[in-house]
Design a protein around this motif. Structure first.
Motif, PDB file in Angstrom:
ATOM      1  N   ARG A  16       2.145 -11.666  -3.449  1.00 53.50           N
ATOM      2  CA  ARG A  16       3.308 -12.410  -2.941  1.00 53.50           C
ATOM      3  C   ARG A  16       4.540 -12.007  -3.726  1.00 53.50           C
ATOM      4  O   ARG A  16       4.512 -11.913  -4.951  1.00 53.50           O
ATOM      5  CB  ARG A  16       3.028 -13.900  -3.114  1.00 53.50           C
ATOM      6  CG  ARG A  16       4.173 -14.801  -2.796  1.00 53.50           C
ATOM      7  CD  ARG A  16       3.843 -16.245  -3.208  1.00 53.50           C
ATOM      8  NE  ARG A  16       4.961 -17.096  -2.932  1.00 53.50           N
ATOM      9  CZ  ARG A  16       5.176 -17.714  -1.781  1.00 53.50           C
ATOM     10  NH1 ARG A  16       4.302 -17.583  -0.806  1.00 53.50           N
ATOM     11  NH2 ARG A  16       6.233 -18.469  -1.591  1.00 53.50           N
ATOM     12  N   ILE A  17       5.637 -11.791  -2.997  1.00 47.52           N
ATOM     13  CA  ILE A  17       6.949 -11.572  -3.610  1.00 47.52           C
ATOM     14  C   ILE A  17       7.897 -12.548  -2.920  1.00 47.52           C
ATOM     15  O   ILE A  17       7.902 -12.639  -1.695  1.00 47.52           O
ATOM     16  CB  ILE A  17       7.426 -10.119  -3.434  1.00 47.52           C
ATOM     17  CG1 ILE A  17       6.425  -9.148  -4.087  1.00 47.52           C
ATOM     18  CG2 ILE A  17       8.818  -9.946  -4.033  1.00 47.52           C
ATOM     19  CD1 ILE A  17       6.741  -7.697  -3.864  1.00 47.52           C
ATOM     20  N   GLN A  18       8.672 -13.267  -3.705  1.00 49.44           N
ATOM     21  CA  GLN A  18       9.546 -14.268  -3.101  1.00 49.44           C
ATOM     22  C   GLN A  18      10.959 -14.149  -3.645  1.00 49.44           C
ATOM     23  O   GLN A  18      11.181 -13.558  -4.696  1.00 49.44           O
ATOM     24  CB  GLN A  18       9.024 -15.677  -3.334  1.00 49.44           C
ATOM     25  CG  GLN A  18       9.055 -16.131  -4.776  1.00 49.44           C
ATOM     26  CD  GLN A  18       8.411 -17.482  -4.949  1.00 49.44           C
ATOM     27  OE1 GLN A  18       7.482 -17.828  -4.240  1.00 49.44           O
ATOM     28  NE2 GLN A  18       8.907 -18.260  -5.895  1.00 49.44           N
ATOM     29  N   GLY A  19      11.889 -14.693  -2.884  1.00 48.10           N
ATOM     30  CA  GLY A  19      13.279 -14.693  -3.297  1.00 48.10           C
ATOM     31  C   GLY A  19      13.918 -16.027  -2.977  1.00 48.10           C
ATOM     32  O   GLY A  19      13.567 -16.677  -1.990  1.00 48.10           O
ATOM     33  N   LEU A  20      14.842 -16.434  -3.832  1.00 43.98           N
ATOM     34  CA  LEU A  20      15.645 -17.634  -3.599  1.00 43.98           C
ATOM     35  C   LEU A  20      17.058 -17.180  -3.271  1.00 43.98           C
ATOM     36  O   LEU A  20      17.635 -16.369  -3.986  1.00 43.98           O
ATOM     37  CB  LEU A  20      15.668 -18.526  -4.843  1.00 43.98           C
ATOM     38  CG  LEU A  20      14.336 -19.106  -5.292  1.00 43.98           C
ATOM     39  CD1 LEU A  20      14.506 -19.834  -6.618  1.00 43.98           C
ATOM     40  CD2 LEU A  20      13.790 -20.042  -4.243  1.00 43.98           C
ATOM     41  N   GLY A  41      11.096 -22.227   3.562  1.00 39.84           N
ATOM     42  CA  GLY A  41      11.644 -23.565   3.428  1.00 39.84           C
ATOM     43  C   GLY A  41      13.023 -23.567   2.822  1.00 39.84           C
ATOM     44  O   GLY A  41      13.610 -22.524   2.547  1.00 39.84           O
ATOM     45  N   LEU A  42      13.525 -24.774   2.621  1.00 35.10           N
ATOM     46  CA  LEU A  42      14.849 -24.982   2.054  1.00 35.10           C
ATOM     47  C   LEU A  42      14.724 -25.977   0.902  1.00 35.10           C
ATOM     48  O   LEU A  42      14.126 -27.042   1.050  1.00 35.10           O
ATOM     49  CB  LEU A  42      15.791 -25.528   3.134  1.00 35.10           C
ATOM     50  CG  LEU A  42      17.240 -25.739   2.745  1.00 35.10           C
ATOM     51  CD1 LEU A  42      17.901 -24.406   2.404  1.00 35.10           C
ATOM     52  CD2 LEU A  42      17.978 -26.418   3.883  1.00 35.10           C
ATOM     53  N   LEU A  43      15.266 -25.603  -0.234  1.00 35.05           N
ATOM     54  CA  LEU A  43      15.263 -26.470  -1.407  1.00 35.05           C
ATOM     55  C   LEU A  43      16.649 -27.083  -1.533  1.00 35.05           C
ATOM     56  O   LEU A  43      17.636 -26.368  -1.728  1.00 35.05           O
ATOM     57  CB  LEU A  43      14.919 -25.666  -2.665  1.00 35.05           C
ATOM     58  CG  LEU A  43      13.612 -24.863  -2.606  1.00 35.05           C
ATOM     59  CD1 LEU A  43      13.497 -23.959  -3.834  1.00 35.05           C
ATOM     60  CD2 LEU A  43      12.430 -25.792  -2.515  1.00 35.05           C
ATOM     61  N   HIS A  44      16.737 -28.388  -1.395  1.00 33.20           N
ATOM     62  CA  HIS A  44      18.024 -29.064  -1.452  1.00 33.20           C
ATOM     63  C   HIS A  44      18.407 -29.364  -2.894  1.00 33.20           C
ATOM     64  O   HIS A  44      17.572 -29.710  -3.723  1.00 33.20           O
ATOM     65  CB  HIS A  44      17.976 -30.377  -0.662  1.00 33.20           C
ATOM     66  CG  HIS A  44      17.767 -30.162   0.802  1.00 33.20           C
ATOM     67  ND1 HIS A  44      18.780 -29.762   1.633  1.00 33.20           N
ATOM     68  CD2 HIS A  44      16.656 -30.266   1.562  1.00 33.20           C
ATOM     69  CE1 HIS A  44      18.309 -29.641   2.860  1.00 33.20           C
ATOM     70  NE2 HIS A  44      17.015 -29.937   2.843  1.00 33.20           N
ATOM     71  N   TYR A  45      19.689 -29.209  -3.188  1.00 36.36           N
ATOM     72  CA  TYR A  45      20.257 -29.541  -4.491  1.00 36.36           C
ATOM     73  C   TYR A  45      19.487 -28.839  -5.615  1.00 36.36           C
ATOM     74  O   TYR A  45      19.098 -29.422  -6.607  1.00 36.36           O
ATOM     75  CB  TYR A  45      20.274 -31.062  -4.681  1.00 36.36           C
ATOM     76  CG  TYR A  45      21.299 -31.540  -5.678  1.00 36.36           C
ATOM     77  CD1 TYR A  45      22.651 -31.390  -5.437  1.00 36.36           C
ATOM     78  CD2 TYR A  45      20.903 -32.133  -6.853  1.00 36.36           C
ATOM     79  CE1 TYR A  45      23.590 -31.813  -6.363  1.00 36.36           C
ATOM     80  CE2 TYR A  45      21.825 -32.566  -7.791  1.00 36.36           C
ATOM     81  CZ  TYR A  45      23.167 -32.404  -7.539  1.00 36.36           C
ATOM     82  OH  TYR A  45      24.095 -32.827  -8.464  1.00 36.36           O
ATOM     83  N   ASP A  54      21.994 -25.790  -1.858  1.00 31.33           N
ATOM     84  CA  ASP A  54      20.829 -25.686  -0.981  1.00 31.33           C
ATOM     85  C   ASP A  54      20.399 -24.223  -0.993  1.00 31.33           C
ATOM     86  O   ASP A  54      21.221 -23.324  -0.806  1.00 31.33           O
ATOM     87  CB  ASP A  54      21.169 -26.120   0.445  1.00 31.33           C
ATOM     88  CG  ASP A  54      21.414 -27.614   0.550  1.00 31.33           C
ATOM     89  OD1 ASP A  54      21.055 -28.346  -0.400  1.00 31.33           O
ATOM     90  OD2 ASP A  54      21.953 -28.055   1.572  1.00 31.33           O
ATOM     91  N   VAL A  55      19.120 -23.993  -1.250  1.00 28.83           N
ATOM     92  CA  VAL A  55      18.609 -22.637  -1.445  1.00 28.83           C
ATOM     93  C   VAL A  55      17.410 -22.413  -0.529  1.00 28.83           C
ATOM     94  O   VAL A  55      16.487 -23.224  -0.492  1.00 28.83           O
ATOM     95  CB  VAL A  55      18.187 -22.439  -2.926  1.00 28.83           C
ATOM     96  CG1 VAL A  55      17.552 -21.089  -3.145  1.00 28.83           C
ATOM     97  CG2 VAL A  55      19.380 -22.613  -3.846  1.00 28.83           C
ATOM     98  N   GLY A  56      17.449 -21.301   0.197  1.00 27.16           N
ATOM     99  CA  GLY A  56      16.303 -20.925   1.015  1.00 27.16           C
ATOM    100  C   GLY A  56      15.298 -20.154   0.186  1.00 27.16           C
ATOM    101  O   GLY A  56      15.667 -19.387  -0.709  1.00 27.16           O
ATOM    102  N   ILE A  57      14.019 -20.371   0.451  1.00 26.29           N
ATOM    103  CA  ILE A  57      12.974 -19.597  -0.203  1.00 26.29           C
ATOM    104  C   ILE A  57      12.337 -18.713   0.862  1.00 26.29           C
ATOM    105  O   ILE A  57      11.890 -19.188   1.903  1.00 26.29           O
ATOM    106  CB  ILE A  57      11.943 -20.482  -0.941  1.00 26.29           C
ATOM    107  CG1 ILE A  57      10.925 -19.618  -1.663  1.00 26.29           C
ATOM    108  CG2 ILE A  57      11.292 -21.488  -0.026  1.00 26.29           C
ATOM    109  CD1 ILE A  57      10.091 -20.360  -2.676  1.00 26.29           C
TER     110      ILE A  57
END
Length: 69
Positions: A16-20, A41-45, A54-57
């Motif tokens: 797995r490789i992920q980005g914010l 998903g979306l990480l709020h605050y 708000d950050v998308g993963i």
């Protein structure tokens, strides 16, 4: 981006490789999606530097081959 991702998955054996990415950064989200990443998903605050956004993963996951026999 594509070469780095493929190197990580195929040569380093990463599963797995992920980005914010900040949600308003549509260009970076498009680059990741064009390279096979999917938005999970979306990480709020979320703390991003000294600010909160708000950050998308997004992630690319190596496909699993399962032998059921």
């Amino acid at each position: 981006m594509g070469n780095v991702t493929e190197f990580g998955i195929n040569k380093l054996g990463l599963m797995r490789i992920q980005g914010l990415v900040r949600e308003e950064n549509k260009a970076s989200i498009r680059v990741l999606e064009k390279n096979g990443y999917i938005q999970e998903g979306l990480l709020h605050y979320y703390p991003f530097g000294r600010e909160f956004h708000d950050v998308g993963i997004l992630a690319k996951i190596k496909s699993l081959k399962i032998d059921l026999e």
